[in-house]
Write a protein that holds these residues in place. Structure first.
Motif, short mmCIF file in Angstrom:
data_model
loop_
_atom_site.label_atom_id
_atom_site.label_comp_id
_atom_site.label_asym_id
_atom_site.label_seq_id
_atom_site.Cartn_x
_atom_site.Cartn_y
_atom_site.Cartn_z
N ALA A 9 0.06 3.65 6.22
CA ALA A 9 -0.13 2.36 5.56
C ALA A 9 0.47 1.30 6.48
O ALA A 9 1.47 0.65 6.15
N CYS A 69 -4.91 4.15 5.94
CA CYS A 69 -5.27 3.07 5.02
C CYS A 69 -5.60 1.77 5.76
O CYS A 69 -6.01 0.79 5.13
N THR A 118 -7.19 0.94 -2.31
CA THR A 118 -6.40 1.39 -1.16
C THR A 118 -5.78 2.76 -1.42
O THR A 118 -6.32 3.78 -1.03
N ALA A 178 0.83 -1.21 0.00
CA ALA A 178 0.00 0.00 0.00
C ALA A 178 0.86 1.25 0.00
O ALA A 178 0.59 2.22 -0.72
N GLY A 185 -11.73 -0.70 3.30
CA GLY A 185 -11.06 -1.91 2.87
C GLY A 185 -11.29 -2.14 1.39
O GLY A 185 -12.27 -1.68 0.81
N CYS A 186 -10.38 -2.88 0.76
CA CYS A 186 -10.47 -3.07 -0.70
C CYS A 186 -11.70 -3.88 -1.10
O CYS A 186 -12.42 -3.51 -2.03
N GLY A 188 -3.42 -8.23 -1.58
CA GLY A 188 -4.35 -7.79 -0.54
C GLY A 188 -3.97 -8.29 0.84
O GLY A 188 -4.42 -7.73 1.85
N ASN A 238 -7.07 -3.56 -6.31
CA ASN A 238 -7.13 -3.46 -4.85
C ASN A 238 -6.08 -2.52 -4.27
O ASN A 238 -6.27 -1.95 -3.19
#
Length: 342
Positions: free
Chosen positions: A75, A97, A315, A14, A145-146, A178, A310
């Motif tokens: 992150a 994040c 993100t 991320a 969240g993704c 992810g 994702n």
């Protein structure tokens, strides 16, 4: 107007995606980069694709190192943002994040994450009703969240238009990034290649309560959800198939009209032409979510499918999109809508 940004967790997936996007942002300058166990090493050892920043040395993730910036992107692993945010003060814009500030219900947080609830921040999904208003001028942003972004964008227009009952099913197929960059045996190439595997089955995934929270907020009543995530042998991308029972018999044209009204002016969400179905390849590296809807007449259900990257819209892109709004910049600045192919 220029801003400086620090990125905590810069050596992870991320963090790396955030830096890729920030390098193309005309109004935000990359400041201090921090890490946990990788502190003291060069960024290029962990993110060799980020050539302009390769020689930057990663600092420790401390309040002193993150202070003095206009924006701090966190992150970090879940549960680590709360303490840092408390110490950074209200003058800095913090974009998290992680999951620490996404959930409004402390009981749900403790149930799924097993630690005290840190609080609830403005939610970083501008496309939701009231989303942009909540983010405008915000000093704190909780990035979704993704899986949550994909499932929410796939289904909430149908709930908003009262086309379906509040009983949702979602299956989200996702790439291995992810799960983060830390070594895990079940993510080894020899384990992942040639296999598709479910996980978090039966409501056990941590994104479950967040999807329910979003859909229930739009529906104005509690929504039940059966969500199954599936790990696929690809590095990035999510393809989520959702469905819900129709309240009454409707045509696909009526459903498409409802989605077009919701997404027609959105810069990063596109309802695809009828007959074209989204794929993860269409969104690679772009801050886009591609959606398609139809009616299963025999089952009496609406079916909506969404695809996104994702790491981008799921993100880092969602984080930067929200930060743009919070800082008073153009929402689309620095964010790509063209993907990478093949």
């Amino acid at each position: 107007m220029g801003f400086t940004a620090a990125v905590a967790g810069a050596s992870g997936y991320a963090g790396g995606e955030l830096l890729r996007l920030l390098l193309a942002h005309p109004n935000i300058e990359v400041g201090t980069l921090t890490a946990g166990g990788n502190a003291g090493s060069r960024l290029g050892e962990h993110q060799p694709h980020l050539l302009p920043l390769a020689d930057r040395v990663l600092a420790e993730t401390t309040v002193d190192n993150l202070a003095g910036h206009d924006v701090v992107f966190l992150a970090l692993p879940h549960g680590q943002s709360g303490a840092l945010a408390q110490q950074l003060g209200e003058s800095v814009t913090i974009v998290d994040c992680g999951a620490d500030f996404r959930l409004a219900d402390p009981g749900e947080w403790e149930r799924f994450y097993g630690s005290p609830h840190a609080g609830t921040w403005p939610y970083g999904l501008p496309e939701m009703p009231g989303g942009r208003e909540a983010l405008s001028g915000a000093r704190r942003v909780a990035v979704p969240g993704c899986h949550v972004t994909a499932a929410t964008l796939a289904l909430f227009p149908a709930l908003d238009a009262e086309l379906v009952l509040p009983e949702a099913v979602a299956v989200g197929v996702t790439g291995t990034s992810g799960a983060g960059k830390s070594p895990k045996p079940h993510l080894l190439g020899s384990e992942v290649m040639g296999a598709v595997a479910p996980y978090g089955v039966g409501g056990g995934h941590r994104h479950n309560p967040e999807i329910v929270q979003n859909l229930s907020r739009v529906a104005g009543e509690p929504v039940t959800l059966n969500f199954t995530p599936v790990l696929a042998p690809m590095p990035r991308g999510i393809l989520t198939t959702t469905s819900a029972p129709l309240r009454e018999r409707v045509t696909t044209d009526r459903v498409r009209d409802a989605y077009q009204r919701r997404f027609g002016d959105e810069p990063f969400v596109r309802l695809l032409p009828e007959g074209t179905w989204p794929t993860t390849a269409m969104t690679l590296g772009a801050n886009t979510t591609l959606v398609q809807v139809t009616v299963d007449e025999d089952a009496g259900r609406l079916v909506a499918i969404a695809a996104l990257d994702n790491l981008t819209k799921g993100t880092a892109g969602g984080a930067l999109q929200s930060a743009n709004i919070a800082l008073g910049l153009g929402e689309t600045v620095g964010l790509p809508v063209a993907g990478v192919a093949p």
